[in-house]
Design an enzyme around this catalytic site. Sequence first.
Site, PDB file in Angstrom:
ATOM      1  N   SER A  68      31.142  49.513  31.362  1.00 41.70           N
ATOM      2  CA  SER A  68      30.581  48.618  32.393  1.00 41.70           C
ATOM      3  C   SER A  68      31.141  47.185  32.209  1.00 41.70           C
ATOM      4  O   SER A  68      31.696  46.364  32.996  1.00 41.70           O
ATOM      5  CB  SER A  68      29.084  48.703  32.672  1.00 41.70           C
ATOM      6  OG  SER A  68      28.590  49.849  33.202  1.00 41.70           O
ATOM      7  N   GLY A 123      33.469  57.555  28.728  1.00 41.68           N
ATOM      8  CA  GLY A 123      33.283  57.229  27.393  1.00 41.68           C
ATOM      9  C   GLY A 123      31.497  57.421  27.057  1.00 41.68           C
ATOM     10  O   GLY A 123      30.907  57.636  28.381  1.00 41.68           O
ATOM     11  N   HIS A 124      31.000  57.321  25.797  1.00 39.84           N
ATOM     12  CA  HIS A 124      29.590  57.581  25.744  1.00 39.84           C
ATOM     13  C   HIS A 124      28.969  56.326  26.103  1.00 39.84           C
ATOM     14  O   HIS A 124      29.449  55.395  26.395  1.00 39.84           O
ATOM     15  CB  HIS A 124      29.589  57.927  24.386  1.00 39.84           C
ATOM     16  CG  HIS A 124      29.935  56.900  23.422  1.00 39.84           C
ATOM     17  ND1 HIS A 124      29.392  55.787  23.047  1.00 39.84           N
ATOM     18  CD2 HIS A 124      31.109  56.727  22.435  1.00 39.84           C
ATOM     19  CE1 HIS A 124      29.871  55.048  22.252  1.00 39.84           C
ATOM     20  NE2 HIS A 124      31.005  55.638  22.006  1.00 39.84           N
ATOM     21  N   THR A 125      27.652  56.597  25.942  1.00 45.23           N
ATOM     22  CA  THR A 125      26.811  55.197  26.505  1.00 45.23           C
ATOM     23  C   THR A 125      27.005  54.164  25.564  1.00 45.23           C
ATOM     24  O   THR A 125      27.018  54.496  24.186  1.00 45.23           O
ATOM     25  CB  THR A 125      25.408  55.777  26.483  1.00 45.23           C
ATOM     26  OG1 THR A 125      24.571  54.657  27.073  1.00 45.23           O
ATOM     27  CG2 THR A 125      24.611  56.016  25.196  1.00 45.23           C
ATOM     28  N   GLU A 163      29.787  54.552  37.377  1.00 45.46           N
ATOM     29  CA  GLU A 163      28.837  55.609  37.537  1.00 45.46           C
ATOM     30  C   GLU A 163      28.391  56.116  38.938  1.00 45.46           C
ATOM     31  O   GLU A 163      27.084  56.159  39.319  1.00 45.46           O
ATOM     32  CB  GLU A 163      27.465  55.710  36.695  1.00 45.46           C
ATOM     33  CG  GLU A 163      27.713  55.248  35.187  1.00 45.46           C
ATOM     34  CD  GLU A 163      28.085  56.383  34.342  1.00 45.46           C
ATOM     35  OE1 GLU A 163      28.299  57.607  34.850  1.00 45.46           O
ATOM     36  OE2 GLU A 163      28.411  56.082  33.345  1.00 45.46           O
TER      37      GLU A 163
END
Length: 286
Positions: A47, A40-42, A169
């Site tokens: 997280s 997914g995007h930032t 990540e």
Amino acid sequence: MSIKIENLACAYNIGTPSVYAALRGVSVTIERGEWLSVVGHTGSGKSTLAQHLNALLIPQSGSVEIDGVSVTPKTKSLRNLRKKVGLVFQYPEMQFFSESVREEIEFAPLNWGAGKDELDDIVKDAAASVGLGEELLAANPFSLSGGQKRRVAVASVIAVKPDYLVLDEPTAGLDAAGIRELMALLGRIRASGVAVVQVTHDLQSALEHSDRLLVLEEGVSVSEGTIEETAEFLLKNPVRGLVIPPLVRFAAGLRDKGLNLPLTSEVGAIVKALEEYRGTLNNETV
Ligand SMILES: Nc1ncnc2c1ncn2[C@@H]1O[C@H](COP(=O)(O)OP(=O)(O)OP(=O)(O)O)[C@@H](O)[C@H]1O
Ligand SMILES: [Mg+2]
């Protein structure tokens, strides 16, 4: 044996003007022995989801169940759940607190009752499996390069042999060879029956290695499926920040032209489909 997440929601800064809904009703089940990538995007909530998987965050609404144990503020065995589910943080420094790599890696096994006589082997095995040279065991983890820190973080979590390994990540800061080695290690860990959950921006590596992918967008799960299903979904529904690998686009283009091939970024599969196609053409011309 699985982690079951149902309709999970999480907001930050509740009760203030800057309240933010980071997860808005996410459901997913993770079975032992599979590799799930969360992409997914930032800011999409990856997280936040990862921290629910090992009960670092407790569900505000919805549910998280780890091997049948529900995670609530009243759950007594949170400590056991955190041993079962290892989490490698997005920023390795966040999990370091020791003055040497050796102490960093041996902390959790010691805490979980490993004998002093076993420790040396545990540390050396964990370090070797992530490609950390023994000469680095005496170094201060904070003084290492980004890639080395990442390896120490992974080693310190796999040293306790969790049943579920969640990595936030994990490829950040690694060079191409480091990524290849890490992916091979995660493949071996999965083959031993452990679940691997890889949280990543790196769609290419997720499409190459995982069994299934969960796509998050603005805290919502917009797709969950196999590599093929996810590639298909993303081609039809572009998600901000997720770049479809050129080879997958190429495979999709060939498929549109009538070639029979999976939506893959594996060169071998594409070459095989092209060879079969050439065979068909040759037969037609004979
Ligand atoms: N401790 C916090 N306090 C307030 N807001 C937070 C906190 N942690 C995360 N957020 C917000 O929640 C949203 C989701 O954050 P999260 O870190 O889960 O996203 P992410 O997908 O992991 O992003 P990235 O790819 O940048 O790591 C973001 O908008 C973020 O700003
Ligand atoms: Mg993140």
